[in-house]
Design a protein around this motif. Structure first.
Motif, mmCIF file in Angstrom:
data_model
loop_
_atom_site.group_PDB
_atom_site.id
_atom_site.type_symbol
_atom_site.label_atom_id
_atom_site.label_comp_id
_atom_site.label_asym_id
_atom_site.label_seq_id
_atom_site.Cartn_x
_atom_site.Cartn_y
_atom_site.Cartn_z
ATOM 1 N N ASP A 153 10.455 67.027 -16.216
ATOM 2 C CA ASP A 153 11.396 67.797 -17.021
ATOM 3 C C ASP A 153 11.757 69.070 -16.271
ATOM 4 O OD1 ASP A 153 9.238 69.711 -17.531
ATOM 5 O OD2 ASP A 153 8.510 68.329 -19.049
ATOM 6 N N LEU B 167 8.109 72.550 -23.059
ATOM 7 C CA LEU B 167 8.255 71.197 -22.549
ATOM 8 C C LEU B 167 6.893 70.585 -22.216
ATOM 9 C CD1 LEU B 167 11.339 71.630 -20.167
ATOM 10 C CD2 LEU B 167 11.314 70.481 -22.394
ATOM 11 N N SER C 49 10.858 69.005 -27.202
ATOM 12 C CA SER C 49 12.139 68.447 -26.765
ATOM 13 C C SER C 49 12.966 69.505 -26.059
ATOM 14 C CB SER C 49 12.913 67.929 -27.971
ATOM 15 O OG SER C 49 13.334 69.014 -28.794
ATOM 16 N N ALA C 50 14.090 69.067 -25.491
ATOM 17 C CA ALA C 50 15.004 70.019 -24.868
ATOM 18 C C ALA C 50 15.499 71.042 -25.884
ATOM 19 C CB ALA C 50 16.187 69.267 -24.252
ATOM 20 N N ASP D 48 14.453 67.199 -20.855
ATOM 21 C CA ASP D 48 13.050 66.960 -21.182
ATOM 22 C C ASP D 48 12.581 65.613 -20.638
ATOM 23 O OD1 ASP D 48 13.700 64.904 -23.056
ATOM 24 O OD2 ASP D 48 13.810 66.333 -24.714
ATOM 25 N N ARG D 49 11.301 65.303 -20.834
ATOM 26 C CA ARG D 49 10.708 64.122 -20.210
ATOM 27 C C ARG D 49 11.212 62.817 -20.812
ATOM 28 N NH1 ARG D 49 4.666 65.541 -20.913
ATOM 29 N NH2 ARG D 49 5.633 67.501 -20.289
#
Length: 594
Positions: A62, A79, A84-85, A420-421
């Motif tokens: 991320d 993160l 989340s973003a 994000d991931r």
């Protein structure tokens, strides 16, 4: 550095043919942290501008790119905790309110793009004019437009803030961590304090009006009236108290009750230039979900915010005109600057006439970004001569309009890019308009915007109403251009945006050309010399290699001005093995991740 680390880093730069522009892999350093936490190229030699160039940030899972290292670290922390973003964007914005008060905060407004892996949503948290506002708001007793700073300083210029409502909506829709948790980094920093950076100190030194506000003077200046020195630990117990109330009660703690009452009294109580905001104005504020504005550029799809922002429309018009040229072959130089400037003239001519709040004006968005229309506009560009002043076009799909052209810009702005991931992404540009906004600080420890000066000061020109004139409940036109780029398969490829007033449009367009046509990594693309036109002189960035292009452009008939162009591009590009990020070397931001 181990051979394995070096091999991993090389894999980041290889996809898409990224060119690191001479930055040596031998200088790479890997900082400690979870996973591939932060891979940075060692600083390049001092640039001609006197700033030190940065290497691209890299991360496996991320990334967050923001205008201050403390804000970026807050986003990275969220993160890493599985946020989340959207969660990270909240943490970043609230820390920016502390460490970059001149640019953004809960006293201002923002536009957010959110990508959930399948769908793109755009949220409009732009400030609104109070219900009592009239088109003559910025006319003096003589009927002439007020001088800019006569209008800015005080309550008259303050619009109803939208940033906090936007952040809350984003959290409700896409947040994963508790609301209180994503606010905690800012509360902690407000309590513990942070050291004043050279950039903040320098801006306070240049500022002429802020210390006239007693609360702001106590926060940012010593008793002798000088800005607090670089390295001074600055705490904000008032803002910490406001954030705790927001953590407990959500945005209602801001738009109702004691904080709202203080905002209204601050706006209306400024004796020399009072405003007319009411508690009802605050209580009735709503974030608007807008349709994204998307268009093709070569094999990519470029998307962003629609009206009341003019940013993405103008960026796509510039790209649509440049698409008729082999920009990859031109490379950065006077020929590329010629095409950037001519495309900018045409885009800004349309912007001035057609774009305003869509609740008040029928904006022909579809026509303005129509590919055939833009090919016709491109045909107006001569390869060997500047057109000078461009006229607005006649885009298709428009309804009858009777508007006169106008302008309006914001200067105190910031941008946040996050992935994000899980592949969700945020591109958010956020502002309080001019540096330090209206120069009014509340008891809650935050500055208020002067966003209403983004409206046209002149409500009528040549007998026609100006589309961007002041009206009750209206949102002023913006140049902010948070952008996302998607590849041929529909996958997210890049997240880009910048502060910089109406120059944002040219900054973002230049960076996209750098990434998409010239295959530069996002750090190098952000650091390219800025160039373009706002349908006036061709503007080249002073103190850069662009100064050397002046004579060649003048030979084509350009009126050239060398000006400071303090962009703040924050860009992230996805590769098959992770993310590469750039944070404009003109400012103090970073791109970091996990």
């Amino acid at each position: 550095m181990s051979a394995r680390d070096r091999s991993t880093i090389q894999k980041f730069l290889a996809p898409r043919g990224f060119a690191p522009a001479g930055l040596a892999l031998a200088a790479l350093t890997l900082q400690a942290g979870p996973g591939l936490a932060q891979v940075m190229l060692a600083p390049a030699p001092e640039a001609q501008t006197g700033r030190t160039a940065k290497g691209p940030g890299m991360a496996a899972r991320d990334m967050v790119a923001a205008a201050n290292p403390l804000a970026a670290q807050a986003g990275r922390e969220i993160l890493a905790a599985g946020g989340s973003a959207a969660d990270a964007a909240i943490a970043v914005q609230l820390v920016l309110n502390l460490v970059e008060p001149q640019s953004s905060g809960i006293g201002g407004g923002a536009f957010m793009l959110f990508w959930d892996g399948q769908n793109l949503t755009t949220l409009d948290g732009r400030e609104t004019a109070p219900a009592a506002a009239t088109p003559e708001r910025f006319l003096g007793p003589d009927g002439k437009p007020m001088k800019f700073y006569d209008a800015v300083v005080g309550g008259r210029s303050v619009g109803v803030p939208g940033t906090l409502k936007l952040l809350e909506m984003a959290h409700q829709r896409w947040g994963k961590l508790p609301w209180q948790q994503v606010i905690e980094p800012a509360i902690r920093l407000a309590d513990d304090g942070f050291t004043i950076s050279p950039r903040l100190n320098g801006l306070l030194t240049q500022e002429k009006f802020l210390q006239n506000d007693p609360l702001a003077r106590a926060q940012y200046y010593d008793q002798d009236g000088k800005p607090k020195a670089v390295g001074t630990v600055l705490k904000s117990p008032d803002f910490a108290r406001t954030l705790r109330a927001i953590a407990d009660k959500g945005s209602s703690a801001f738009y109702e009750g004691a904080v709202a009452e203080d905002i209204v009294s601050t706006v209306t109580g400024y004796t020399a230039n009072p405003g007319d905001m009411t508690l009802q104005d605050l209580a009735s504020y709503r974030v608007q979900e807008r349709d994204p504005v998307c268009g093709a550029y070569r094999t990519y799809k470029v998307c962003g915010m629609g009206p009341p922002s003019s940013g993405q429309i103008a960026v796509q018009q510039i790209l649509g005109i440049l698409e008729t040229q082999d920009m990859a072959a031109l490379k950065p130089g006077p020929d590329a600057a010629h095409w950037m400037a001519e495309a900018g003239r045409l885009a800004f001519a349309d912007r001035a006439l057609f774009v305003a709040d869509p609740a008040f004006v029928s904006v022909p968005v579809r026509g303005l970004v129509d590919r055939d229309y833009l090919k016709g506009r491109a045909a107006l560009v001569k390869p060997d001569a500047s057109m000078g002043k461009a006229k607005a076009g006649d885009p298709p799909f428009q309804k009858t309009f009777l508007w006169a052209p106008s302008d309006g810009i914001e200067k105190g702005t910031s941008h946040i890019s996050i992935v994000d991931r899980n592949g969700n992404a945020v591109s958010m540009t956020t502002t309080i308009e001019d540096g330090f906004g209206s120069r009014l600080m509340t008891k809650g420890g935050f500055l208020l915007n002067n966003e209403l000066t983004d409206f046209s000061f002149t409500p009528v020109e040549d007998g026609k109403p100006v589309a961007n004139r002041v009206e009750p409940g209206k949102r002023p036109r913006s140049s902010m251009a948070p952008t996302m780029v998607f590849d041929e398969a529909g996958g997210l490829y890049a997240v880009v945006g910048s502060p910089g007033g109406s120059l944002i449009i040219n900054y973002v367009a230049k960076t996209l050309v750098g990434i998409l046509d010239w295959k530069l990594d996002p750090q190098v693309a952000a650091d390219l010399p800025n160039m373009g036109s706002r349908n006036g002189p061709t503007e080249l960035e002073a103190g850069t290699e662009a100064e050397g292009w002046k004579a060649a452009l003048e030979a084509k008939g350009h009126e050239v001005k060398l000006i400071e162009q303090n962009s703040g591009i924050h860009a992230i590009v996805r590769t098959p093995t992770g993310f590469v990020g750039g944070a404009d070397s003109r400012r103090e931001g970073v791109a970091i991740g996990n």
